[in-house]
Scaffold this active site. Sequence first.
Site, short mmCIF file in Angstrom:
data_model
loop_
_atom_site.label_atom_id
_atom_site.label_comp_id
_atom_site.label_asym_id
_atom_site.label_seq_id
_atom_site.Cartn_x
_atom_site.Cartn_y
_atom_site.Cartn_z
N ARG A 108 0.79 -1.12 -0.27
CA ARG A 108 0.03 -0.10 0.22
C ARG A 108 1.00 0.97 0.04
O ARG A 108 2.38 1.45 1.20
CB ARG A 108 -0.67 0.13 1.17
CG ARG A 108 -1.66 1.65 1.44
CD ARG A 108 -2.51 1.22 2.45
NE ARG A 108 -3.98 0.93 2.19
CZ ARG A 108 -5.08 1.10 2.54
NH1 ARG A 108 -5.11 2.59 3.63
NH2 ARG A 108 -6.04 1.20 1.95
N HIS A 135 -7.26 1.13 -6.13
CA HIS A 135 -7.73 -0.20 -4.85
C HIS A 135 -8.42 -1.15 -5.34
O HIS A 135 -9.15 -1.17 -4.61
CB HIS A 135 -8.41 1.74 -4.18
CG HIS A 135 -8.18 0.32 -2.51
ND1 HIS A 135 -7.72 -0.97 -1.78
CD2 HIS A 135 -9.17 0.81 -2.17
CE1 HIS A 135 -7.96 -0.26 -0.59
NE2 HIS A 135 -8.60 0.16 -0.53
N GLN A 138 -10.64 -3.71 -2.77
CA GLN A 138 -11.81 -3.09 -2.23
C GLN A 138 -13.06 -3.03 -3.38
O GLN A 138 -13.56 -3.81 -2.78
CB GLN A 138 -11.43 -0.99 -1.87
CG GLN A 138 -12.64 -0.94 -1.35
CD GLN A 138 -13.47 -0.60 0.00
OE1 GLN A 138 -11.75 -0.54 0.81
NE2 GLN A 138 -14.01 -1.35 -0.06
N ASP A 231 -16.45 8.55 -1.62
CA ASP A 231 -15.14 7.79 -1.21
C ASP A 231 -14.99 9.52 -0.49
O ASP A 231 -15.52 10.11 -0.55
CB ASP A 231 -14.53 8.03 -1.85
CG ASP A 231 -12.91 7.45 -1.81
OD1 ASP A 231 -12.71 7.72 -0.05
OD2 ASP A 231 -12.12 7.06 -2.69
N CYS A 272 -16.33 3.07 0.58
CA CYS A 272 -14.53 2.12 1.07
C CYS A 272 -14.39 2.39 2.35
O CYS A 272 -14.34 1.07 2.87
CB CYS A 272 -13.88 2.54 0.52
SG CYS A 272 -13.27 3.82 0.29
N ARG A 317 -14.01 -7.28 2.95
CA ARG A 317 -12.43 -7.64 2.71
C ARG A 317 -11.31 -8.16 2.74
O ARG A 317 -10.98 -8.67 2.56
CB ARG A 317 -12.03 -5.61 3.10
CG ARG A 317 -13.10 -4.46 3.23
CD ARG A 317 -12.28 -4.24 1.73
NE ARG A 317 -10.99 -4.29 1.08
CZ ARG A 317 -10.30 -3.18 1.81
NH1 ARG A 317 -10.36 -2.15 2.42
NH2 ARG A 317 -8.55 -3.51 1.07
N1 NVA Z 1 -8.97 7.37 -1.90
C1 NVA Z 1 -9.26 7.35 -0.32
C2 NVA Z 1 -9.43 5.21 -0.57
C3 NVA Z 1 -9.48 5.52 1.43
C4 NVA Z 1 -9.43 3.57 1.31
C5 NVA Z 1 -7.87 7.45 -0.05
O1 NVA Z 1 -6.78 7.05 -0.78
O2 NVA Z 1 -7.69 8.04 0.84
N1 CP Z 2 -11.64 1.03 2.47
C1 CP Z 2 -9.63 0.73 2.99
O1 CP Z 2 -8.81 1.02 2.47
O2 CP Z 2 -9.37 1.10 4.32
P1 CP Z 2 -8.27 1.48 4.93
O3 CP Z 2 -7.94 2.93 4.79
O4 CP Z 2 -9.05 1.54 7.00
O5 CP Z 2 -7.14 0.50 4.77
#
Ligand code: NVA
Ligand code: CP
Length: 332
Positions: A108, A135, A138, A231, A272, A317
Amino acid sequence: MASTLKGRSFLTLFDCTSAEIEHLLELAANLKQMKKTGVKHQYCKGKNIALIFEKTSTRTRCAFEVAAADLGMYSTYLDPKASQIGKKESIRDTARVLGRMYDGIEYRGYEQEIVEELAAYSGVPVWNGLTNEFHPTQVLADLLTMQEHFGGLAGKHLVFFGDARYNMANSLMVGCAKMGIHFTACAPEKYFPKGDLVERSQNIAKRTGATITFETDPMKAAQGADVIYTDVWVSMGEADEVWEERIHDLLPYRVTKEIMDIAGPDAVFMHCLPAFHDLNTEIGRTIHEKYGLDCMEVEDRVFESKASLVFQEAENRMHTIKAVMAATLGGK
Ligand code: NVA
Ligand code: CP
């Protein structure tokens, strides 16, 4: 089917055929059923995986760790502050080190190129746990959630409200195209998905019967939607300075009760997570003090309503990530 995924990475949903996504959803549903009924399996017993997190996480990290344990694997969590990644050692070198010790690697972080480089140099399956651009794990959970709720995917209509240039909308657009789900991004024009992603998704959609459309009017977009999805307005890694402009631009695209009412009584709300739906977070309170908002991308009454599937999505998830690991590591 499992053999087509064995040994492969999971970096974007472009990498999988529609049949492979269907297979992963079916496997995830089976694994979920086994978990609920207490059937132990340990399909990947004795394997080891590394979890690299350059950005924070609750769901993704926990999903990988619990899924790994259920599959009989050991996992190592790597926080870039406590490892050499980035500062003292390149991604390419890290990939070649971890690939000799681990059977699979989750990443990540920031640019999609990083996870692609890890996959190219590690020699083991690499799973994208979120990049700026995509992602995919997700969206697999979102598809399972939709399938559980509606009993099928093809022909449904998902409307995404908010910043549609980032990881979530990009991956939803690809996932919907692959599974024959109509996808609409609803935002001001400058927040529409960019680059060749749209064309690639539209080409896939032609084959599956999906449509990819863009709309600036929230009331028009909500009509006939089966899923209203949103989101956060500012994603991880973005500068605090962008808040003011985002609030100005995206406030008309907040998911309100009015939006849900237009979508109709059978429409569901998805997100998400994490979500800014009340003032019970530090950032939520800071934004409230500065801009007077009680919530951001979604109203609390929508988030907490019966139409909201957000916690089912969060649970899924774990089941879907377990399916991805089992299939790519060859356990199932
Ligand atoms: N668009 C958000 C998704 C979090 C799961 C981010 O990248 O922070
Ligand atoms: N939805 C998601 O990816 O959550 P986290 O950022 O908590 O992993």
